[in-house]
Design a protein around this motif. Structure first.
Motif, PDB file in Angstrom:
ATOM      1  N   PHE A   1      40.286  34.689  40.559  1.00 51.00           N
ATOM      2  CA  PHE A   1      39.923  33.344  40.125  1.00 51.00           C
ATOM      3  C   PHE A   1      39.294  32.493  41.229  1.00 51.00           C
ATOM      4  O   PHE A   1      38.329  31.773  40.985  1.00 51.00           O
ATOM      5  N   GLU A   2      39.841  32.568  42.442  1.00 53.51           N
ATOM      6  CA  GLU A   2      39.375  31.673  43.509  1.00 53.51           C
ATOM      7  C   GLU A   2      37.945  31.949  43.938  1.00 53.51           C
ATOM      8  O   GLU A   2      37.295  31.080  44.522  1.00 53.51           O
ATOM      9  N   LEU A   3      37.441  33.144  43.693  1.00 53.97           N
ATOM     10  CA  LEU A   3      36.096  33.477  44.140  1.00 53.97           C
ATOM     11  C   LEU A   3      35.008  32.961  43.211  1.00 53.97           C
ATOM     12  O   LEU A   3      33.856  32.826  43.622  1.00 53.97           O
ATOM     13  N   GLY A   4      35.345  32.650  41.975  1.00 56.23           N
ATOM     14  CA  GLY A   4      34.378  32.113  41.020  1.00 56.23           C
ATOM     15  C   GLY A   4      33.707  30.824  41.484  1.00 56.23           C
ATOM     16  O   GLY A   4      32.474  30.725  41.458  1.00 56.23           O
TER      17      GLY A   4
ATOM     18  N   THR B   1      49.471  31.783  38.942  1.00 51.80           N
ATOM     19  CA  THR B   1      48.595  32.928  38.678  1.00 51.80           C
ATOM     20  C   THR B   1      47.192  32.771  39.255  1.00 51.80           C
ATOM     21  O   THR B   1      46.727  33.667  39.955  1.00 51.80           O
ATOM     22  N   PRO B   2      46.468  31.683  39.029  1.00 51.73           N
ATOM     23  CA  PRO B   2      45.095  31.618  39.538  1.00 51.73           C
ATOM     24  C   PRO B   2      44.994  31.669  41.059  1.00 51.73           C
ATOM     25  O   PRO B   2      44.071  32.282  41.588  1.00 51.73           O
ATOM     26  N   ILE B   3      45.927  31.070  41.758  1.00 50.29           N
ATOM     27  CA  ILE B   3      45.781  30.984  43.208  1.00 50.29           C
ATOM     28  C   ILE B   3      46.549  32.054  43.978  1.00 50.29           C
ATOM     29  O   ILE B   3      46.187  32.387  45.089  1.00 50.29           O
ATOM     30  N   LEU B   4      47.577  32.613  43.387  1.00 56.71           N
ATOM     31  CA  LEU B   4      48.411  33.559  44.116  1.00 56.71           C
ATOM     32  C   LEU B   4      48.256  34.988  43.620  1.00 56.71           C
ATOM     33  O   LEU B   4      48.077  35.910  44.413  1.00 56.71           O
ATOM     34  N   PHE B   5      48.323  35.180  42.321  1.00 56.71           N
ATOM     35  CA  PHE B   5      48.330  36.531  41.767  1.00 56.71           C
ATOM     36  C   PHE B   5      46.964  36.996  41.278  1.00 56.71           C
ATOM     37  O   PHE B   5      46.635  38.162  41.369  1.00 56.71           O
TER      38      PHE B   5
ATOM     39  N   LEU C   1      46.948  40.371  37.377  1.00 58.11           N
ATOM     40  CA  LEU C   1      48.305  40.589  37.868  1.00 58.11           C
ATOM     41  C   LEU C   1      49.273  39.566  37.284  1.00 58.11           C
ATOM     42  O   LEU C   1      50.400  39.909  36.906  1.00 58.11           O
ATOM     43  N   GLY C   2      48.855  38.320  37.181  1.00 48.09           N
ATOM     44  CA  GLY C   2      49.707  37.297  36.575  1.00 48.09           C
ATOM     45  C   GLY C   2      50.063  37.629  35.141  1.00 48.09           C
ATOM     46  O   GLY C   2      51.202  37.476  34.704  1.00 48.09           O
ATOM     47  N   MET C   3      49.085  38.125  34.402  1.00 52.27           N
ATOM     48  CA  MET C   3      49.347  38.511  33.013  1.00 52.27           C
ATOM     49  C   MET C   3      50.273  39.718  32.933  1.00 52.27           C
ATOM     50  O   MET C   3      51.157  39.773  32.088  1.00 52.27           O
ATOM     51  N   ILE C   4      50.084  40.678  33.805  1.00 49.02           N
ATOM     52  CA  ILE C   4      50.957  41.854  33.820  1.00 49.02           C
ATOM     53  C   ILE C   4      52.392  41.436  34.132  1.00 49.02           C
ATOM     54  O   ILE C   4      53.333  41.917  33.499  1.00 49.02           O
TER      55      ILE C   4
END
Length: 148
Positions: A18-21, A96-100, A104-107
């Motif tokens: 997410f952070e790279l978008g 989830t957006p910043i850490l996982f 991975l957050g969804m899993i």
């Protein structure tokens, strides 16, 4: 057609990391509003894909032969369990957006057993908030960085 390719690349990047978008959007010269919408779209596409296709993926992983035993008590696993016990789905969705990252957050959320409606609701809130915060901050400070 070239603009569509730029948009799709940002959506795909945001779906996985997410952070790279926002950095890609800034590099492509998109507006902050376009970037917010594209990053949000990428994350939510991954969330919906895994929320409804996650059970199929989970079954495929279970049926695979295991290569070797993995450690259960790692620092990352302890952190995930700590967040889950303290804040539940809200905490994991928030981070989830910043850490996982969205996959991975969804899993994590699907593995720990949460309702799909709740998953989508809290991930939606998280995606809107983090997309706005990261993009506005990045676009605001980018003018100062270029001035140096």
């Amino acid at each position: 057609m070239e603009t569509l390719a730029h948009y799709l690349s940002i959506i795909i990047m945001s779906a996985f990391k997410f952070e790279l978008g926002p950095f890609m959007a800034l590099k492509e010269g998109l507006s902050v509003y376009e970037s917010i919408i594209l990053c949000f779209t990428g994350m939510m596409a991954m969330v919906i894909l895994l929320a409804y296709g996650g059970s199929y993926i989970k079954e495929k992983f279970k049926s695979r032969p295991k290569k070797k035993k993995r450690k259960i008590f790692t620092k990352k696993n302890r952190l995930i369990v700590k967040i889950w016990r303290k804040d539940g789905i809200k905490g994991v969705a928030f981070l989830t957006p910043i850490l996982f990252g969205p996959p991975l957050g969804m899993i994590i959320i699907l593995t720990l057993g949460a309702d799909k409606r709740q998953i989508i609701k809290y991930m939606f809130i998280s995606a809107v908030m983090w997309s706005a915060v990261i993009n506005i901050t990045l676009f605001y400070f980018s003018t100062y960085i270029h001035a140096l």
